[in-house]
Design an enzyme around this catalytic site. Structure first.
Site, PDB file in Angstrom:
ATOM      1  CG  ASP A  60      -2.015   0.932   0.959  1.00  0.00           C
ATOM      2  OD1 ASP A  60      -2.065   1.881  -0.041  1.00  0.00           O
ATOM      3  OD2 ASP A  60      -3.117   0.787   1.578  1.00  0.00           O
TER       4      ASP A  60
HETATM    5  C1  BGC Z   1      -5.063   3.359  -0.007  1.00  0.00           C
HETATM    6  C2  BGC Z   1      -5.152   2.360  -1.237  1.00  0.00           C
HETATM    7  C3  BGC Z   1      -4.946   3.022  -2.412  1.00  0.00           C
HETATM    8  C4  BGC Z   1      -3.442   3.614  -2.595  1.00  0.00           C
HETATM    9  C5  BGC Z   1      -2.951   4.553  -3.860  1.00  0.00           C
HETATM   10  C6  BGC Z   1      -3.727   4.288  -0.115  1.00  0.00           C
HETATM   11  O1  BGC Z   1      -4.008   5.317   0.707  1.00  0.00           O
HETATM   12  O2  BGC Z   1      -4.964   2.570   1.255  1.00  0.00           O
HETATM   13  O3  BGC Z   1      -6.139   1.659  -1.276  1.00  0.00           O
HETATM   14  O4  BGC Z   1      -4.902   2.155  -3.579  1.00  0.00           O
HETATM   15  O5  BGC Z   1      -3.642   4.727  -1.392  1.00  0.00           O
HETATM   16  O6  BGC Z   1      -3.926   5.540  -3.882  1.00  0.00           O
END
Ligand code: BGC
Length: 739
Positions: free
Chosen positions: A266
């Protein structure tokens, strides 16, 4: 100047001559060869630096391919409700493109509420086509974290509280996406069930609960859906961050489930080079940012899996075996996506996608209550309708975190109702309350001007007057996508509706008994006014087609057929995690003390009557269930039984019903839930029509996870099969035994 150019030309020519022209296609581009052969060939041509480059980001959303070899970059994008607009290369600022507006699909909560696998395939295919058209090859979706508490800010991006239902919906979504040559990256693996302390909290959960509740949807995504990628979650488990977690990634995901795809961190979820190398992470994204609140630029060389990893290799402290494995997996993903010559071209914002969004919304909206059949709206007798509430006019596709979109359009509930009702009735609107008026997320601006300087008392007065003069009142409220509501990064602070909506609804109910409440949210909310309100609709976040879909259900063009995917508790302490004081836990520790008793499992175990139960949802017609029959009263461990029931439409209009099968273990050596969902089928019936619905179950439907043996166990004995229209509305049952 002239001389210099000549010199350069000369150099280039010399270089080209010394390379020797290649006429043969390299094995890695020859698509008649197996992917494995092509991967090995490409890998053998890459140097160390190119391999290191491939395993970490080069911009906010992309990672490099191998320019020298013509291997394309990997482009990721959110997910899960539409394709997120582009930000600048290295800043959380809109790129300002004019070609990146998408179709906004209903939130995954709504998709799951359709209880329809065909809708999940339709959804996955449509969003996959949009991703493909925008040249994204990794869609950061879908999300399948279990709904453990109604306060989790991110529940709207997931599929509810039941592992079986989530498992069945996630698979076709993934297949739909991936048939477009776009990898689905299922997220957030695992145990990311609250937002507040998501970067620091270590989740303590027993193995049985982990395997029975929190892992099944991920397992199905990987094994049945064939997900090409999976995203590690922010939180910790057994003291290790989940983006590089020995237990989750190496032991479970790869060894037990045989996952061959790519593990992606993530954004900002990587914290340690050594763990990242050895504990299963393949690609690092977002380090040096924590989403949007702060953002260092150009830190890519400092990523845990960039220079620090390279130095460890160069100094001989670690070998290249793990690196090659990571690169192999990424190359494989590239061959299945960007380097797949048969990949379709995709499409964006098409009429088909609008129809898909509309159909999914139609099927997901849940009619919670309809006393006196005040819905559908009777347009013969209803001449004046008062529409009240901020959510009737507010765009919901902007906000809420990474799932925020730049939608091509969004029909609000008020617009949808006006369009549908036309001059058949007069529609007056009153705001009633002021909630979030920002209309801006990360530079995407709705352009709506929602500011209103009037006091709450003035707003209520206006609304009550409008209600008094109307034949019917439709209140559209609920939550929105601002912090501490349905939004990433924060959790809700209360089960009650914000902005004093409870008071407003109570006043409206006093002013007019024909009151319909439409709750727009991705979470359960308290309804202290429930006995004063005859009709309640769960409206979700419905995307571009919101208003059209709601108007369709309210007017009866569409017969509602959605069912709840999570329990609506009367009060917060009726939820297990809350009752035990374990939500969200401390900054660093949370223990899932309620164990397997999540959602309806908790309510039933403790005989707590919910406001609305899991699986609940009404229709404008009625269905009668016959008696369930079983083809054999007993089965062997490797056998199967088939349970069948006749369902008849006994009302006067066509409708769809979700027939639900629950299994109950009547005697067990371990505590087991009162019952658990093990089958469902959505059927469409004309008035008077009946259909036979059959469920075939094997011993997996009877099993629990035996932590000591580390395996699923079905104990011989009697099991009840309970079939009905909701978890609290069982219409017929039978007993069979496992020999
Ligand atoms: C989120 C993810 C997301 C990623 C990219 C993170 O803060 O938890 O779900 O895909 O950001 O935007």
């Amino acid at each position: 100047m002239f001389k210099k150019t000549l010199l350069i030309t000369a150099l280039v020519i010399t270089a080209t001559v010394s390379v020797k022209a290649q006429s043969k296609t390299p094995v890695y581009l020859d698509d008649s060869k197996s992917i494995q052969a092509r991967v090995e060939d490409a890998l053998s041509r890459m140097n160390l630096q190119e391999k290191i480059n491939m395993i970490h980001a080069q911009s906010k959303f992309s990672s490099p391919g191998v320019p020298r070899l013509g291997i394309p970059d990997n482009w990721t994008d959110d997910g899960p409700h539409g394709i997120r607009p582009d930000v600048l290369w290295d800043q959380w600022v809109q790129a300002g493109q004019t070609n990146d507006s998408c179709m906004a699909f209903p939130a995954l909560t709504c998709l799951a509420a359709t209880w329809n696998k065909d809708m999940a395939l339709l959804y996955g295919n449509a969003i996959g086509e949009e991703a493909r058209y925008r040249n994204k090859n990794v869609l950061l979706a879908p999300g399948v974290n279990i709904y453990r508490s109604p306060l989790n800010g991110r529940n709207f991006e997931y599929m509810g509280e039941d592992p079986f239902l989530s498992s069945k919906i996630v698979v076709p979504y993934i297949k739909g996406v991936q048939q477009n040559g776009v990898a689905a990256c299922v997220k957030h693996f695992a145990l990311n069930n609250s937002e507040g302390n998501r970067h620091t909290v270590n989740v303590n959960v027993d193995d049985r609960t982990l395997y029975e509740i929190y892992l099944p949807a991920f397992k199905a995504a990987v094994q049945e859906g064939g997900a090409m990628a999976i995203m590690g979650s922010y939180n910790l488990y057994k003291g290790e961050h989940c983006c590089h977690n020995q237990y989750l990634l190496n032991d479970i995901l790869r060894k037990e489930w045989g996952f061959e795809g790519v593990v992606i961190s993530d954004w900002g979820g990587t914290h340690d080079t050594n763990q990242a190398i050895f504990n299963g992470l393949d690609m690092e994204f977002g380090t040096g940012t924590n989403g949007l609140s702060y953002s260092k630029t150009n830190v890519y060389d400092n990523y845990y899996m960039a220079m620090p990893y390279l130095k460890l290799i160069q100094s001989g402290k670690v070998g290249t075996k793990e690196l090659d494995e990571k690169v192999r997996r990424i190359l494989r993903l590239s061959f299945l996506t960007t380097m797949n010559k048969n990949r379709p071209l995709g499409s964006l914002g098409s009429e088909e996608h609008a129809l898909a969004a509309r159909k999914i919304a139609d099927e997901g909206i849940v009619l919670l209550k309809n006393k006196g059949n005040i819905l559908p709206i009777n347009l013969k007798t209803t001449k004046r309708i008062a529409v009240i509430g901020e959510n009737a006019i507010k765009w919901m596709t902007v906000g809420g975190g990474s799932s925020s979109l730049k939608a091509r359009y969004e029909i609000t509930p008020l617009e949808g109702l006006k369009k549908r009702i036309g001059n058949q009735a007069e529609i007056v609107y009153a705001r009633g309350y002021v909630g979030d008026t920002t209309g801006n997320y990360n530079g995407v601006i709705t352009g709506q001007h929602l500011g209103d300087e009037r006091s709450p008392a003035e707003l209520i007065k206006e609304a009550v007057e409008a209600a008094r003069k109307a034949d019917l009142v439709i209140f559209v409220g609920g939550l929105n996508k601002s912090d501490h509501q349905d939004a990433e990064g924060t959790d809700r602070l209360s089960l009650n509706l914000p902005y004093d909506q409870d008071k407003l609804i109570t006043e409206l109910a006093k002013a007019n008994k024909n009151l319909v409440v439409v709750n727009v949210s991705g979470n359960a909310v308290a309804m202290p006014w429930i006995n004063q309100v005859p009709a309640i609709v769960q409206g979700w976040f419905l995307g571009s087609e919101s208003g059209n879909a709601l108007a369709g259900v309210l007017t009866g063009d569409v017969n509602p057929s959605g069912k709840l995917t999570f329990t609506f508790p009367v009060k917060l302490s009726d939820n297990g995690a809350q009752a035990l004081g374990e939500f969200p836990g401390s900054k660093t520790e949370v223990t899932y003390k309620e164990g397997i008793y999540v959602g309806y499992r908790w309510a039933e175990e403790h005989k707590i009557k919910p406001l609305f139960a899991f699986g609940h949802g009404l229709s404008y017609t009625t269905f009668q269930y016959g008696n369930v029959t079983v083809d054999s009263k007993s089965m062997t461990a490797s056998g199967k039984v088939t349970l069948s029931v006749n369902v008849k439409n006994t009302g006067s209009r066509e409708g769809e019903e979700v027939v639900q099968l629950y299994i109950s273990d009547l005697k067990s050596s371990v505590p087991r839930p009162v019952k658990e969902l093990k089958g469902f089928e959505k059927i469409s019936l004309k008035p008077g029509e009946q259909k036979l619905v059959s469920f075939t179950v094997d011993s997996t439907a009877l099993s629990f996870f035996d932590a000591a043996k580390h395996q699923w166990v079905a104990e011989p004995g009697d099991f009840a099969a309970l079939i009905g229209a909701a978890s609290d509305d069982i219409r017929t049952k039978t007993v069979f035994s496992l020999k």
